[in-house]
Scaffold this motif. Structure first.
Motif, PDB file in Angstrom:
ATOM      1  N   THR A  80     -42.018   2.507 -36.686  1.00  0.00           N
ATOM      2  CA  THR A  80     -43.299   1.467 -36.852  1.00  0.00           C
ATOM      3  C   THR A  80     -42.388   0.179 -37.447  1.00  0.00           C
ATOM      4  OG1 THR A  80     -43.329   2.245 -39.190  1.00  0.00           O
ATOM      5  CG2 THR A  80     -45.011   3.143 -37.522  1.00  0.00           C
ATOM      6  N   THR A  81     -41.329   0.287 -38.143  1.00  0.00           N
ATOM      7  CA  THR A  81     -40.569  -0.748 -38.350  1.00  0.00           C
ATOM      8  C   THR A  81     -40.077  -1.582 -37.040  1.00  0.00           C
ATOM      9  OG1 THR A  81     -39.923   0.064 -40.688  1.00  0.00           O
ATOM     10  CG2 THR A  81     -38.883  -1.792 -40.028  1.00  0.00           C
ATOM     11  N   GLU A  84     -42.886  -3.441 -35.766  1.00  0.00           N
ATOM     12  CA  GLU A  84     -43.137  -4.581 -36.507  1.00  0.00           C
ATOM     13  C   GLU A  84     -41.903  -5.660 -36.158  1.00  0.00           C
ATOM     14  OE1 GLU A  84     -44.062  -5.599 -41.428  1.00  0.00           O
ATOM     15  OE2 GLU A  84     -43.891  -3.300 -40.474  1.00  0.00           O
TER      16      GLU A  84
END
Length: 137
Positions: A80-81, A84
């Motif tokens: 998810t990082t 992002e």
């Protein structure tokens, strides 16, 4: 650790040691993924001698479930990082994920694999990734 230069502290607000922590954390991604895939078959029914001795299978099963949940959360945190960090440049996501989880990966390596951007944009996204990751771990 190979010759990896940390981020500019003044520009990104991340110390050399915070960068190294995030860098080392991400390099464990493949180990965690492999462990998660292998751990599937380790839950077994209790053996008669264990049940009679009060060894109980519940503790092993619970410990395995907790470990699997921890591993999954670490993998999701890195993924998810990376999503992002790439923002609107979705096509760069798999390349960034491979880069941050592979020791010694270089932009030239990604270029041979067909990364759809140039070095400047990629390194900006990479710096953003490590900055975000350092805030999450």
């Amino acid at each position: 650790m190979p010759d990896v230069r940390p981020l500019n502290t003044a520009k990104y607000g991340i110390s050399k040691y915070a960068f190294r922590t995030a860098y080392a954390y991400c390099l464990q991604y493949n180990e965690w993924k492999e462990e998660l895939e292998q751990e599937r078959s380790l839950v077994s029914s209790p053996q008669f001698s264990e049940a009679a001795a009060g060894g109980g299978c519940g503790d092993r099963t619970a410990a395995l479930a907790i470990r699997r949940a921890d591993l999954e959360s670490k993998l999701v945190r890195i993924e998810t990082t990376a999503r992002e960090a790439v923002g609107v440049h979705d096509s760069i996501y798999p390349y960034l994920l491979e880069y941050v989880t592979t020791e010694g990966a270089t932009f030239a390596f990604l270029k041979r694999k067909g990364i759809p951007c140039e070095r400047t944009l990629f390194y900006e996204i990479r710096r953003r990734f490590y900055w975000l990751m350092s805030k999450k771990i």
